[in-house]
Scaffold this active site. Sequence first.
Site, PDB file in Angstrom:
ATOM      1  N   SER A  32      -6.195   1.350 -37.691  1.00 46.25           N
ATOM      2  CA  SER A  32      -6.910   0.378 -36.865  1.00 46.25           C
ATOM      3  C   SER A  32      -7.975  -0.402 -37.620  1.00 46.25           C
ATOM      4  O   SER A  32      -8.366  -1.488 -37.193  1.00 46.25           O
ATOM      5  CB  SER A  32      -7.556   1.087 -35.674  1.00 46.25           C
ATOM      6  OG  SER A  32      -8.422   2.115 -36.105  1.00 46.25           O
ATOM      7  N   GLU A 204     -15.994  -8.204 -20.942  1.00 43.65           N
ATOM      8  CA  GLU A 204     -15.143  -7.990 -19.768  1.00 43.65           C
ATOM      9  C   GLU A 204     -14.275  -6.747 -19.941  1.00 43.65           C
ATOM     10  O   GLU A 204     -14.085  -5.965 -19.011  1.00 43.65           O
ATOM     11  CB  GLU A 204     -14.255  -9.220 -19.539  1.00 43.65           C
ATOM     12  CG  GLU A 204     -13.392  -9.124 -18.278  1.00 43.65           C
ATOM     13  CD  GLU A 204     -12.584 -10.378 -18.035  1.00 43.65           C
ATOM     14  OE1 GLU A 204     -11.661 -10.322 -17.211  1.00 43.65           O
ATOM     15  OE2 GLU A 204     -12.864 -11.413 -18.674  1.00 43.65           O
ATOM     16  N   HIS A 215     -14.835   0.868 -36.487  1.00 45.02           N
ATOM     17  CA  HIS A 215     -14.109  -0.403 -36.449  1.00 45.02           C
ATOM     18  C   HIS A 215     -15.039  -1.584 -36.708  1.00 45.02           C
ATOM     19  O   HIS A 215     -16.249  -1.506 -36.490  1.00 45.02           O
ATOM     20  CB  HIS A 215     -13.388  -0.543 -35.113  1.00 45.02           C
ATOM     21  CG  HIS A 215     -12.420   0.557 -34.866  1.00 45.02           C
ATOM     22  ND1 HIS A 215     -12.717   1.652 -34.076  1.00 45.02           N
ATOM     23  CD2 HIS A 215     -11.170   0.761 -35.349  1.00 45.02           C
ATOM     24  CE1 HIS A 215     -11.678   2.486 -34.066  1.00 45.02           C
ATOM     25  NE2 HIS A 215     -10.731   1.963 -34.841  1.00 45.02           N
TER      26      HIS A 215
END
Length: 248
Positions: A32, A204, A215
């Site tokens: 990731s 959101e 990350h």
Amino acid sequence: MNKLFIFIFSIAVLFGCQKSDKSYVIHTIGDSTMANKAEKVYPETGWGQVLGNYFDDNVTVANYAVNGRSSKSFKDEGRWQTVLDSIKPGDWVLIQFGHNDEKYKDSTRYTTPYGTYTANLEMYVNEAREKGATPVLLTPIVRRKFGEDGKLEPTHGDYPDAVRKVAEKMNVPLIDMQILTKDWVNNLGDSASKKMYLWVGPTEKYPKERKDDTHLQVEGANNVAKIALREAEKQNLGFVKDIKKDEL
């Protein structure tokens, strides 16, 4: 005159057809920290996602990195086979695993540094070479974990060292991202480095603020990509001739 024109045109076409195709693909495989991110998780960004911005038209970056994958699960899920099927002679393969190989409670991902992790890296290297590509090994980028002394604490155990040993044994180019990003984050310091990782306010998708020390957000991803490419330039790896120098 018409015959002369046709002759010259034919010669031009002939030499044009004989001109070698300079284009090639850099395939990136990993986890990731490197992966492409969906718009809904913005500003989360993988450094492989932005890598293509730093190359000219001769290069296509095909980013196969996926969230949550280890050197084991990437192979077991058939993702490596997809990469192999697309590799052409002259391509490059950047290989960066480690974050998820460490997850010892998950048998689908866990590998031992000097055992299955090493074996998987060697497999990626051998099979990329068999397809005519040049593999490059990368140690995992650092997690942002500062100790009481204000310096980063190691979190990857023996995995970076295992990568280094494979690179040396197999004569593979090594971009030591663990060392390079450690120096980068240490130089930034605790506060400034938050702007590179996912220390962001509510969105959101994530109504609560995020304090993610693994990350990257956009600026961090671009900085990590530049760090990797600057090191590639120092080593004079073959693809550096196609880097947009003014972008670094």
